[in-house]
Design a protein around this motif. Structure first.
Motif, PDB file in Angstrom:
ATOM      1  N   ILE A 256       0.841  -1.205   0.000  1.00 11.02           N
ATOM      2  CA  ILE A 256       0.000   0.000   0.000  1.00 11.02           C
ATOM      3  C   ILE A 256       0.872   1.248   0.000  1.00 11.02           C
ATOM      4  O   ILE A 256       0.607   2.205  -0.746  1.00 11.02           O
ATOM      5  N   LEU A 257       1.936   1.270   0.792  1.00 12.57           N
ATOM      6  CA  LEU A 257       2.826   2.434   0.828  1.00 12.57           C
ATOM      7  C   LEU A 257       3.529   2.634  -0.512  1.00 12.57           C
ATOM      8  O   LEU A 257       3.706   3.763  -0.964  1.00 12.57           O
ATOM      9  N   ASN A 258       3.938   1.563  -1.158  1.00  7.07           N
ATOM     10  CA  ASN A 258       4.578   1.680  -2.464  1.00  7.07           C
ATOM     11  C   ASN A 258       3.608   2.233  -3.501  1.00  7.07           C
ATOM     12  O   ASN A 258       3.988   3.037  -4.347  1.00  7.07           O
ATOM     13  N   GLN A 259       2.350   1.808  -3.446  1.00  7.48           N
ATOM     14  CA  GLN A 259       1.351   2.338  -4.372  1.00  7.48           C
ATOM     15  C   GLN A 259       1.122   3.820  -4.104  1.00  7.48           C
ATOM     16  O   GLN A 259       0.949   4.598  -5.035  1.00  7.48           O
ATOM     17  N   THR A 260       1.124   4.226  -2.836  1.00  7.34           N
ATOM     18  CA  THR A 260       0.924   5.622  -2.490  1.00  7.34           C
ATOM     19  C   THR A 260       2.059   6.468  -3.049  1.00  7.34           C
ATOM     20  O   THR A 260       1.826   7.532  -3.606  1.00  7.34           O
ATOM     21  N   LYS A 261       3.290   6.002  -2.927  1.00  3.44           N
ATOM     22  CA  LYS A 261       4.410   6.749  -3.484  1.00  3.44           C
ATOM     23  C   LYS A 261       4.288   6.845  -4.993  1.00  3.44           C
ATOM     24  O   LYS A 261       4.596   7.875  -5.582  1.00  3.44           O
ATOM     25  N   SER A 262       3.818   5.791  -5.620  1.00  7.59           N
ATOM     26  CA  SER A 262       3.640   5.796  -7.068  1.00  7.59           C
ATOM     27  C   SER A 262       2.575   6.813  -7.465  1.00  7.59           C
ATOM     28  O   SER A 262       2.753   7.558  -8.426  1.00  7.59           O
ATOM     29  N   PHE A 263       1.461   6.855  -6.726  1.00  3.14           N
ATOM     30  CA  PHE A 263       0.418   7.829  -7.021  1.00  3.14           C
ATOM     31  C   PHE A 263       0.935   9.246  -6.803  1.00  3.14           C
ATOM     32  O   PHE A 263       0.634  10.145  -7.576  1.00  3.14           O
ATOM     33  N   MET A 264       1.725   9.435  -5.745  1.00  2.83           N
ATOM     34  CA  MET A 264       2.271  10.754  -5.476  1.00  2.83           C
ATOM     35  C   MET A 264       3.133  11.220  -6.642  1.00  2.83           C
ATOM     36  O   MET A 264       3.037  12.353  -7.081  1.00  2.83           O
ATOM     37  N   THR A 265       3.965  10.321  -7.170  1.00  2.00           N
ATOM     38  CA  THR A 265       4.813  10.672  -8.302  1.00  2.00           C
ATOM     39  C   THR A 265       3.970  10.993  -9.532  1.00  2.00           C
ATOM     40  O   THR A 265       4.236  11.970 -10.235  1.00  2.00           O
ATOM     41  N   ARG A 266       2.948  10.187  -9.783  1.00  2.00           N
ATOM     42  CA  ARG A 266       2.078  10.451 -10.936  1.00  2.00           C
ATOM     43  C   ARG A 266       1.375  11.789 -10.805  1.00  2.00           C
ATOM     44  O   ARG A 266       1.278  12.551 -11.767  1.00  2.00           O
ATOM     45  N   TYR A 267       0.871  12.084  -9.619  1.00  2.00           N
ATOM     46  CA  TYR A 267       0.189  13.356  -9.396  1.00  2.00           C
ATOM     47  C   TYR A 267       1.151  14.529  -9.539  1.00  2.00           C
ATOM     48  O   TYR A 267       0.788  15.578 -10.088  1.00  2.00           O
ATOM     49  N   LEU A 268       2.376  14.372  -9.062  1.00  2.00           N
ATOM     50  CA  LEU A 268       3.355  15.442  -9.165  1.00  2.00           C
ATOM     51  C   LEU A 268       3.721  15.698 -10.628  1.00  2.00           C
ATOM     52  O   LEU A 268       3.808  16.854 -11.057  1.00  2.00           O
ATOM     53  N   ILE A 269       3.902  14.658 -11.391  1.00  2.00           N
ATOM     54  CA  ILE A 269       4.203  14.819 -12.819  1.00  2.00           C
ATOM     55  C   ILE A 269       3.025  15.470 -13.535  1.00  2.00           C
ATOM     56  O   ILE A 269       3.200  16.396 -14.337  1.00  2.00           O
ATOM     57  N   ALA A 270       1.815  15.016 -13.244  1.00  2.00           N
ATOM     58  CA  ALA A 270       0.627  15.600 -13.879  1.00  2.00           C
ATOM     59  C   ALA A 270       0.477  17.073 -13.509  1.00  2.00           C
ATOM     60  O   ALA A 270       0.163  17.906 -14.367  1.00  2.00           O
ATOM     61  N   ALA A 271       0.717  17.409 -12.253  1.00  2.00           N
ATOM     62  CA  ALA A 271       0.599  18.804 -11.812  1.00  2.00           C
ATOM     63  C   ALA A 271       1.601  19.689 -12.540  1.00  2.00           C
ATOM     64  O   ALA A 271       1.255  20.783 -13.003  1.00  2.00           O
TER      65      ALA A 271
ATOM     66  N   ALA B 295      -3.353  22.957  -9.831  1.00  2.00           N
ATOM     67  CA  ALA B 295      -3.470  23.063  -8.374  1.00  2.00           C
ATOM     68  C   ALA B 295      -4.165  21.837  -7.786  1.00  2.00           C
ATOM     69  O   ALA B 295      -3.780  21.360  -6.706  1.00  2.00           O
ATOM     70  N   PHE B 296      -5.165  21.318  -8.485  1.00  2.00           N
ATOM     71  CA  PHE B 296      -5.851  20.116  -8.030  1.00  2.00           C
ATOM     72  C   PHE B 296      -4.876  18.948  -7.914  1.00  2.00           C
ATOM     73  O   PHE B 296      -4.868  18.218  -6.918  1.00  2.00           O
ATOM     74  N   PHE B 297      -4.022  18.770  -8.919  1.00  2.00           N
ATOM     75  CA  PHE B 297      -3.048  17.680  -8.861  1.00  2.00           C
ATOM     76  C   PHE B 297      -1.972  17.931  -7.801  1.00  2.00           C
ATOM     77  O   PHE B 297      -1.475  16.989  -7.185  1.00  2.00           O
ATOM     78  N   PHE B 298      -1.618  19.196  -7.556  1.00  2.00           N
ATOM     79  CA  PHE B 298      -0.680  19.481  -6.468  1.00  2.00           C
ATOM     80  C   PHE B 298      -1.297  19.134  -5.118  1.00  2.00           C
ATOM     81  O   PHE B 298      -0.620  18.620  -4.221  1.00  2.00           O
ATOM     82  N   VAL B 299      -2.593  19.390  -4.964  1.00  2.00           N
ATOM     83  CA  VAL B 299      -3.277  19.016  -3.714  1.00  2.00           C
ATOM     84  C   VAL B 299      -3.297  17.498  -3.563  1.00  2.00           C
ATOM     85  O   VAL B 299      -3.060  16.969  -2.467  1.00  2.00           O
ATOM     86  N   LEU B 300      -3.561  16.778  -4.648  1.00  2.00           N
ATOM     87  CA  LEU B 300      -3.525  15.317  -4.575  1.00  2.00           C
ATOM     88  C   LEU B 300      -2.130  14.822  -4.208  1.00  2.00           C
ATOM     89  O   LEU B 300      -1.988  13.860  -3.446  1.00  2.00           O
ATOM     90  N   THR B 301      -1.103  15.476  -4.732  1.00  2.00           N
ATOM     91  CA  THR B 301       0.269  15.116  -4.374  1.00  2.00           C
ATOM     92  C   THR B 301       0.493  15.328  -2.886  1.00  2.00           C
ATOM     93  O   THR B 301       1.082  14.492  -2.207  1.00  2.00           O
ATOM     94  N   TRP B 302       0.016  16.451  -2.386  1.00  2.00           N
ATOM     95  CA  TRP B 302       0.184  16.761  -0.964  1.00  2.00           C
ATOM     96  C   TRP B 302      -0.561  15.766  -0.086  1.00  2.00           C
ATOM     97  O   TRP B 302      -0.072  15.323   0.945  1.00  2.00           O
ATOM     98  N   LYS B 303      -1.762  15.385  -0.498  1.00  2.00           N
ATOM     99  CA  LYS B 303      -2.573  14.456   0.294  1.00  2.00           C
ATOM    100  C   LYS B 303      -2.006  13.040   0.301  1.00  2.00           C
ATOM    101  O   LYS B 303      -2.219  12.302   1.259  1.00  2.00           O
ATOM    102  N   THR B 304      -1.313  12.632  -0.760  1.00  2.00           N
ATOM    103  CA  THR B 304      -0.815  11.264  -0.842  1.00  2.00           C
ATOM    104  C   THR B 304       0.665  11.164  -0.498  1.00  2.00           C
ATOM    105  O   THR B 304       1.268  10.103  -0.697  1.00  2.00           O
TER     106      THR B 304
END
Length: 89
Positions: A11-26, A76-85
């Motif tokens: 679960i933690l590895n998936q969260t880091k992966s989502f964080m990276t995806r959100y950061l790239i998208a942002a 900004a929405f994707f930056f917030v998702l990055t921050w949340k994950t």
């Protein structure tokens, strides 16, 4: 117990992966917003019309600004998702 720990690490590895995806998208959406803002070209006077690097249709000043603000809002929405994950360790 090891099964539960392995599940938790996954679960933690998936969260880091989502964080990276959100950061790239942002960052990509922010780049789109900056390029759109810098690509505004004045086309016509009375009423004022703008285009994107002299290509495509003409936009009024309000609609072009709204387009740039919408791109910034998506970023900004994707930056917030990055921050949340983010990993809170």
């Amino acid at each position: 117990m090891t099964g539960l720990m392995g599940w938790w690490k996954e679960i933690l590895n998936q969260t880091k992966s989502f964080m990276t995806r959100y950061l790239i998208a942002a960052n990509l959406w922010l780049i789109f917003a900056v390029v759109t803002f810098l690509g505004r070209t004045y086309e016509r006077n009375e009423p004022a019309r703008y285009s994107f690097f002299h290509a495509g249709r003409w936009f009024s000043a309000e609609s072009y600004t709204l387009l740039v603000l919408a791109l910034v809002a998506v970023s900004a929405f994707f930056f917030v998702l990055t921050w949340k994950t983010r990993n809170k360790s």
